[in-house]
Design an enzyme around this catalytic site. Structure first.
Site, PDB file in Angstrom:
ATOM      1  N   GLU A  23      26.072 -57.776 -73.246  1.00 36.13           N
ATOM      2  CA  GLU A  23      25.003 -57.633 -74.238  1.00 36.13           C
ATOM      3  C   GLU A  23      25.595 -57.637 -75.631  1.00 36.13           C
ATOM      4  O   GLU A  23      26.799 -57.444 -75.819  1.00 36.13           O
ATOM      5  CB  GLU A  23      24.247 -56.320 -74.022  1.00 36.13           C
ATOM      6  CG  GLU A  23      25.145 -55.097 -74.136  1.00 36.13           C
ATOM      7  CD  GLU A  23      24.400 -53.819 -74.500  1.00 36.13           C
ATOM      8  OE1 GLU A  23      23.199 -53.893 -74.829  1.00 36.13           O
ATOM      9  OE2 GLU A  23      25.036 -52.750 -74.486  1.00 36.13           O
ATOM     10  N   GLU A  66      16.810 -43.278 -77.375  1.00 37.70           N
ATOM     11  CA  GLU A  66      18.146 -43.079 -77.957  1.00 37.70           C
ATOM     12  C   GLU A  66      18.100 -42.233 -79.234  1.00 37.70           C
ATOM     13  O   GLU A  66      19.043 -42.225 -80.025  1.00 37.70           O
ATOM     14  CB  GLU A  66      18.801 -44.425 -78.239  1.00 37.70           C
ATOM     15  CG  GLU A  66      19.187 -45.157 -76.964  1.00 37.70           C
ATOM     16  CD  GLU A  66      19.867 -46.478 -77.258  1.00 37.70           C
ATOM     17  OE1 GLU A  66      21.091 -46.488 -77.392  1.00 37.70           O
ATOM     18  OE2 GLU A  66      19.166 -47.488 -77.355  1.00 37.70           O
ATOM     19  N   ASN A  85      24.983 -55.676 -79.285  1.00 35.07           N
ATOM     20  CA  ASN A  85      24.329 -54.519 -79.913  1.00 35.07           C
ATOM     21  C   ASN A  85      24.245 -54.757 -81.409  1.00 35.07           C
ATOM     22  O   ASN A  85      25.267 -54.979 -82.059  1.00 35.07           O
ATOM     23  CB  ASN A  85      25.160 -53.259 -79.656  1.00 35.07           C
ATOM     24  CG  ASN A  85      25.296 -52.964 -78.168  1.00 35.07           C
ATOM     25  OD1 ASN A  85      24.350 -52.537 -77.533  1.00 35.07           O
ATOM     26  ND2 ASN A  85      26.470 -53.235 -77.605  1.00 35.07           N
ATOM     27  N   ASP A 117      29.522 -56.273 -75.773  1.00 36.51           N
ATOM     28  CA  ASP A 117      30.088 -55.603 -74.591  1.00 36.51           C
ATOM     29  C   ASP A 117      30.442 -56.620 -73.504  1.00 36.51           C
ATOM     30  O   ASP A 117      29.670 -57.553 -73.237  1.00 36.51           O
ATOM     31  CB  ASP A 117      29.076 -54.602 -74.012  1.00 36.51           C
ATOM     32  CG  ASP A 117      28.814 -53.435 -74.945  1.00 36.51           C
ATOM     33  OD1 ASP A 117      29.596 -53.236 -75.895  1.00 36.51           O
ATOM     34  OD2 ASP A 117      27.819 -52.714 -74.719  1.00 36.51           O
ATOM     35  N   ARG A 125      28.254 -55.238 -82.167  1.00 37.01           N
ATOM     36  CA  ARG A 125      29.288 -55.009 -81.127  1.00 37.01           C
ATOM     37  C   ARG A 125      28.880 -55.747 -79.867  1.00 37.01           C
ATOM     38  O   ARG A 125      27.711 -55.698 -79.468  1.00 37.01           O
ATOM     39  CB  ARG A 125      29.385 -53.515 -80.851  1.00 37.01           C
ATOM     40  CG  ARG A 125      30.727 -53.047 -80.323  1.00 37.01           C
ATOM     41  CD  ARG A 125      30.661 -51.626 -79.819  1.00 37.01           C
ATOM     42  NE  ARG A 125      29.955 -51.595 -78.561  1.00 37.01           N
ATOM     43  CZ  ARG A 125      29.065 -50.662 -78.215  1.00 37.01           C
ATOM     44  NH1 ARG A 125      28.753 -49.676 -79.021  1.00 37.01           N
ATOM     45  NH2 ARG A 125      28.487 -50.729 -77.041  1.00 37.01           N
ATOM     46  N   SER A 163      22.142 -47.393 -74.148  1.00 43.13           N
ATOM     47  CA  SER A 163      22.781 -46.142 -73.714  1.00 43.13           C
ATOM     48  C   SER A 163      22.775 -45.951 -72.194  1.00 43.13           C
ATOM     49  O   SER A 163      22.780 -44.828 -71.706  1.00 43.13           O
ATOM     50  CB  SER A 163      22.134 -44.925 -74.395  1.00 43.13           C
ATOM     51  OG  SER A 163      22.409 -44.953 -75.770  1.00 43.13           O
ATOM     52  N   TYR A 183      28.623 -40.345 -74.005  1.00 44.95           N
ATOM     53  CA  TYR A 183      28.325 -39.327 -75.025  1.00 44.95           C
ATOM     54  C   TYR A 183      28.742 -37.910 -74.669  1.00 44.95           C
ATOM     55  O   TYR A 183      28.772 -37.051 -75.534  1.00 44.95           O
ATOM     56  CB  TYR A 183      26.824 -39.326 -75.339  1.00 44.95           C
ATOM     57  CG  TYR A 183      26.302 -40.671 -75.725  1.00 44.95           C
ATOM     58  CD1 TYR A 183      26.783 -41.313 -76.870  1.00 44.95           C
ATOM     59  CD2 TYR A 183      25.356 -41.317 -74.953  1.00 44.95           C
ATOM     60  CE1 TYR A 183      26.319 -42.558 -77.233  1.00 44.95           C
ATOM     61  CE2 TYR A 183      24.880 -42.569 -75.308  1.00 44.95           C
ATOM     62  CZ  TYR A 183      25.368 -43.181 -76.445  1.00 44.95           C
ATOM     63  OH  TYR A 183      24.907 -44.417 -76.791  1.00 44.95           O
ATOM     64  N   GLY A 199      26.425 -47.495 -82.003  1.00 37.41           N
ATOM     65  CA  GLY A 199      26.630 -46.087 -82.373  1.00 37.41           C
ATOM     66  C   GLY A 199      27.562 -45.965 -83.565  1.00 37.41           C
ATOM     67  O   GLY A 199      28.515 -46.720 -83.710  1.00 37.41           O
TER      68      GLY A 199
END
Ligand code: ADP
Ligand code: MG
Length: 306
Positions: free
Chosen positions: A270, A22, A272, A257, A255, A150, A216, A276
């Site tokens: 998951e 990443e 994080n 998900d 964060r 990612s 992205y 990002g």
């Protein structure tokens, strides 16, 4: 924010780049955070930790670190441990929470133990019974390396033959690979900042899933905030996010998900710990919804260092 109000941070190093798959995303996050802290009047240096991170951190003489590294080596507790030993305060989660959250499979064990819903799954190995796994997971699955981010090495499968192929691909990235039941409703993500959930964002893509391209590259991915949920479902999503964050003992910011099924049940995918942080990333989007600019968000994350 005045220069005086940010002087308390001392000299801040934005740690970014690194060596994980990443890296490219981290370069963007780090540059955006560096610029934001500069705008806010913070004394800041940007440190790309591609080589010899110990010397780079030592030579920079920093008082605090803003960790903008994604993936193994930066988000997984290793840098956190180094900074802890060096006596340098850093943003976000500590060693144990970072390591746990980096491992999606171990995260699921913890969530399950606390009755936080996460999709049914099966650990895969070269001699898995592919047909039995597909039956157990209801005929459709996502295959994931346990330690990547990612969407790297992931694929969606609908047959035992596809499952085996996807396992072989994922196992090039990681020795721990698992398959998770495919959840087919809406996708959401919830940012956490300072012990509170920010408003959820709904993600919509025309790709097969929210893959690297949708994240992205594509301009077609849709981000909805407000997310269209209100009342009990909205509250439930926010409280599941916070519960997951706390279950892993995460700190500062992060964060979570989610996927929803067709009945509107939420499942945690998951957590994080270093999401990002480009200007068009998800946490900045959620922060904006509560009136925090990108620059203010970066300063707030620094303030949350304890
Ligand atoms: N069980 C699942 N069912 C349906 N889609 C999934 C499932 N797991 C992951 N996905 C899709 O794959 C994307 C990436 O998965 P995630 O577990 O969040 O890994 P990461 O973001 O670290 O690559 C999700 O944002 C979602 O679009
Ligand atoms: Mg994700």
């Amino acid at each position: 924010m005045t220069a005086a109000s940010v002087a308390k941070f001392g000299r801040v190093g934005v740690l970014y780049g690194g060596t994980s798959s990443e890296r490219e995303v981290s370069l963007q996050s780090g540059e955006a955070v560096y610029q934001a802290l500069l705008n806010a009047g913070v004394e800041v240096v940007a440190l790309d930790l591609q080589q010899d991170p110990i010397s780079a951190i030592q030579q920079a003489q920093i008082d605090r670190a803003f960790i903008a590294l994604h993936g193994p080596g930066g988000e997984d507790g290793a840098i956190q441990a180094l900074l802890t030993i060096m006596g340098i305060g850093y943003t976000g989660s500590g060693v144990q929470a970072s390591a746990l959250a980096m491992d999606k499979l171990k995260t699921k064990y913890v969530l399950q133990a606390l009755a936080i819903p996460t999709p049914p799954f099966a650990v895969l190995s070269a001699d898995s019974d592919w047909v039995a796994v597909m039956n157990k997971l209801g005929g459709a699955a996502m295959v994931k390396p346990a330690h990547e981010g990612s969407s790297i090495g992931m694929s969606k499968v609908h047959s035992a033959a596809e499952l085996q192929q996807a396992y072989q691909m994922a196992s090039q990235y990681d020795r721990a690979v698992f398959a998770e039941a495919l959840i087919t409703g809406a996708e959401y993500t919830v940012a956490i900042l300072g012990g509170q959930s920010l408003p959820a964002i709904k993600l919509e893509t025309d790709n097969a899933f929210y893959d690297y391209d949708a994240k992205y590259i594509s301009n077609e991915t849709r981000y909805l905030c407000p997310c269209g949920l209100s009342g009990e479902p909205a509250e439930r999503l926010q409280s599941l996010a916070l519960a997951s964050f706390q279950a892993l003992d995460c700190r500062g910011w992060g964060r979570v998900d989610f996927m929803a099924d067709s009945d509107g049940n939420f499942f945690v995918l998951e957590v994080n710990t270093v999401p990002g942080m480009t200007s068009h990333s998800l946490v900045p989007m959620a922060a904006k919804a509560v009136g925090l600019s990108f620059d203010e968000l970066c300063v707030k994350i620094l303030e949350l260092i304890d």
